[in-house]
Design a protein around this motif. Structure first.
Motif, mmCIF file in Angstrom:
data_model
loop_
_atom_site.group_PDB
_atom_site.id
_atom_site.type_symbol
_atom_site.label_atom_id
_atom_site.label_comp_id
_atom_site.label_asym_id
_atom_site.label_seq_id
_atom_site.Cartn_x
_atom_site.Cartn_y
_atom_site.Cartn_z
ATOM 1 N N TYR A 144 3.817 3.276 -20.652
ATOM 2 C CA TYR A 144 3.210 2.255 -19.826
ATOM 3 C C TYR A 144 2.213 2.852 -18.945
ATOM 4 C CZ TYR A 144 6.425 -1.274 -21.666
ATOM 5 O OH TYR A 144 6.887 -2.160 -22.482
ATOM 6 N N VAL A 145 1.035 1.949 -18.752
ATOM 7 C CA VAL A 145 -0.086 2.514 -17.778
ATOM 8 C C VAL A 145 0.104 1.568 -16.575
ATOM 9 C CG1 VAL A 145 -2.583 2.740 -17.292
ATOM 10 C CG2 VAL A 145 -1.458 3.595 -19.383
ATOM 11 N N GLU A 146 -0.098 2.119 -15.545
ATOM 12 C CA GLU A 146 -0.079 1.238 -14.232
ATOM 13 C C GLU A 146 -1.288 1.032 -13.502
ATOM 14 O OE1 GLU A 146 3.217 0.991 -10.792
ATOM 15 O OE2 GLU A 146 1.759 2.275 -10.047
ATOM 16 N N THR A 147 -1.883 -0.008 -13.167
ATOM 17 C CA THR A 147 -3.116 -0.458 -12.649
ATOM 18 C C THR A 147 -2.692 -1.146 -11.090
ATOM 19 O OG1 THR A 147 -4.125 -0.784 -14.458
ATOM 20 C CG2 THR A 147 -5.042 -1.705 -12.709
ATOM 21 N N VAL A 148 -3.589 -0.641 -10.194
ATOM 22 C CA VAL A 148 -3.417 -1.101 -8.746
ATOM 23 C C VAL A 148 -4.332 -2.286 -8.538
ATOM 24 C CG1 VAL A 148 -2.915 -0.811 -6.256
ATOM 25 C CG2 VAL A 148 -1.974 0.883 -8.168
ATOM 26 N N GLU A 149 -3.838 -3.437 -8.269
ATOM 27 C CA GLU A 149 -5.019 -4.509 -7.683
ATOM 28 C C GLU A 149 -4.861 -4.415 -6.195
ATOM 29 O OE1 GLU A 149 -4.691 -7.855 -10.012
ATOM 30 O OE2 GLU A 149 -5.493 -6.920 -11.838
ATOM 31 N N TYR A 187 8.804 -7.903 -11.197
ATOM 32 C CA TYR A 187 9.643 -7.480 -10.121
ATOM 33 C C TYR A 187 8.992 -7.417 -8.793
ATOM 34 C CZ TYR A 187 11.844 -4.961 -14.076
ATOM 35 O OH TYR A 187 12.776 -4.916 -15.208
ATOM 36 N N ALA A 188 9.733 -7.617 -7.750
ATOM 37 C CA ALA A 188 9.350 -7.709 -6.391
ATOM 38 C C ALA A 188 10.243 -7.191 -5.361
ATOM 39 C CB ALA A 188 9.013 -9.320 -5.986
ATOM 40 N N ASN A 189 9.784 -6.344 -4.521
ATOM 41 C CA ASN A 189 10.703 -5.823 -3.682
ATOM 42 C C ASN A 189 10.319 -6.581 -1.886
ATOM 43 O OD1 ASN A 189 8.258 -4.521 -2.638
ATOM 44 N ND2 ASN A 189 8.691 -2.655 -2.945
ATOM 45 N N GLY A 190 9.643 -7.687 -1.871
ATOM 46 C CA GLY A 190 9.384 -8.193 -0.749
ATOM 47 C C GLY A 190 7.843 -8.079 -0.374
ATOM 48 N N ASP A 191 7.197 -6.864 -0.466
ATOM 49 C CA ASP A 191 5.921 -6.750 -0.358
ATOM 50 C C ASP A 191 4.948 -6.434 -1.537
ATOM 51 O OD1 ASP A 191 6.485 -6.647 2.397
ATOM 52 O OD2 ASP A 191 7.178 -4.541 2.400
ATOM 53 N N ILE A 231 0.548 -4.129 -13.838
ATOM 54 C CA ILE A 231 -0.090 -4.330 -12.749
ATOM 55 C C ILE A 231 0.605 -4.541 -11.306
ATOM 56 C CG2 ILE A 231 -2.017 -6.020 -11.944
ATOM 57 C CD1 ILE A 231 -2.461 -6.909 -15.142
ATOM 58 N N LYS A 232 0.313 -3.747 -10.570
ATOM 59 C CA LYS A 232 0.810 -3.484 -9.015
ATOM 60 C C LYS A 232 -0.064 -4.191 -8.239
ATOM 61 C CE LYS A 232 2.585 -0.072 -5.840
ATOM 62 N NZ LYS A 232 2.526 1.257 -5.563
ATOM 63 N N THR A 233 0.464 -5.196 -7.382
ATOM 64 C CA THR A 233 -0.041 -5.890 -6.413
ATOM 65 C C THR A 233 0.714 -6.640 -5.220
ATOM 66 O OG1 THR A 233 -1.760 -7.623 -6.293
ATOM 67 C CG2 THR A 233 0.037 -8.044 -7.488
ATOM 68 N N SER A 234 0.072 -7.250 -4.387
ATOM 69 C CA SER A 234 0.922 -7.666 -3.336
ATOM 70 C C SER A 234 1.585 -9.012 -3.802
ATOM 71 C CB SER A 234 0.099 -8.023 -2.138
ATOM 72 O OG SER A 234 0.609 -8.836 -1.200
#
Length: 240
Positions: free
Chosen positions: A235-240, A106-110, A123-126
């Motif tokens: 689910y578990v979210e990780t920020v990179e 999933y991407a919202n532009g950023d 996994i949340k990233t740019s």
């Protein structure tokens, strides 16, 4: 990323139509080979990129089915997957893989969320950290004008033989500024509309991803809600 293929050449000093006539005379029942390129093309390859930009400038959203071939040079093997793709300006995407095992994106532009169903992790990233998403955002719905950001040429005979047909131009692009994620790409562009029907991303690690889009529909009214990612239960979210 779960989100290729390479080469093969030939040339002759003899005029191609003369060869074709001899082959047909010797093999009258054999069908002529299908043309691998349109009968006409613009003098400059950059003019095709202008067509591409014009097509996506007039596109508010897009949906399609996709097939993907990922080439891993370390193991010398290709992995094939498929799914559904939805996009909406500005820079919103969902890559929904159909096997339930490959990660969805999933991407919202950023921001990019990679949803790994087998490990129940997100996994949340740019978006800049993913080469395929980054490239797709550049020619699907813009960013800077393609002709300013990439060096472009008509593809080599090898790539035309592999990817081309009578309805599509095949372009090779390289970023003018050095990019740490990808070193080049190939666009397979519909000769009449300027729509990108397939593309190949060549990554700096030697791997590549070949995407084929089918059943493309544009301006269908995709809602923003589709891109409002919410962490699934368990689910578990990780920020990179």
């Amino acid at each position: 990323m779960s989100l290729s293929v390479l080469l093969g050449s030939g040339a002759s000093a003899v005029e191609p139509n003369a060869i074709a006539k001899v082959v047909r005379a010797q093999n009258p029942d054999k069908k002529a080979a299908k043309p691998m390129a349109p009968a006409w093309r613009p003098d400059k390859s950059s003019e095709v990129l202008v067509m591409v930009q014009a097509f996506y400038d007039g596109t508010a959203d897009l949906e399609a089915k996709f097939k993907q071939t990922y080439w891993n040079p370390t193991y010398g093997e290709a992995k094939k997957t498929s799914g559904k793709l939805k996009l909406k300006k500005p820079g919103k995407m969902v890559w929904d893989y159909g096997d339930g095992q490959d990660a969805d994106y999933y991407a919202n532009g950023d921001t990019l969320w990679m949803v790994e169903h087998d490990t129940r992790q997100v996994i949340k990233t740019s978006t800049d950290g993913n080469s395929e998403v980054n490239v797709a955002l550049k020619f699907l719905f813009g960013g800077e004008k393609l002709t300013r950001e990439f060096e472009v040429r008509y593809a080599s005979d090898e790539k035309v033989q592999r990817y081309g047909d009578e309805d599509h131009y095949v372009l090779e692009l390289r970023p003018k500024a050095k990019n740490k994620h990808y070193k080049g790409l190939v666009l397979i562009v519909h000769a009449t509309t300027g729509r990108v029907d397939s593309f190949v991303v060549y990554n700096t690690d030697g791997s590549s991803n070949y995407f084929q889009l089918k059943g493309i529909k544009t301006n269908v009214g995709i809602t923003d809600k589709l891109f409002d990612f919410k962490l699934p239960a368990g689910y578990v979210e990780t920020v990179e």
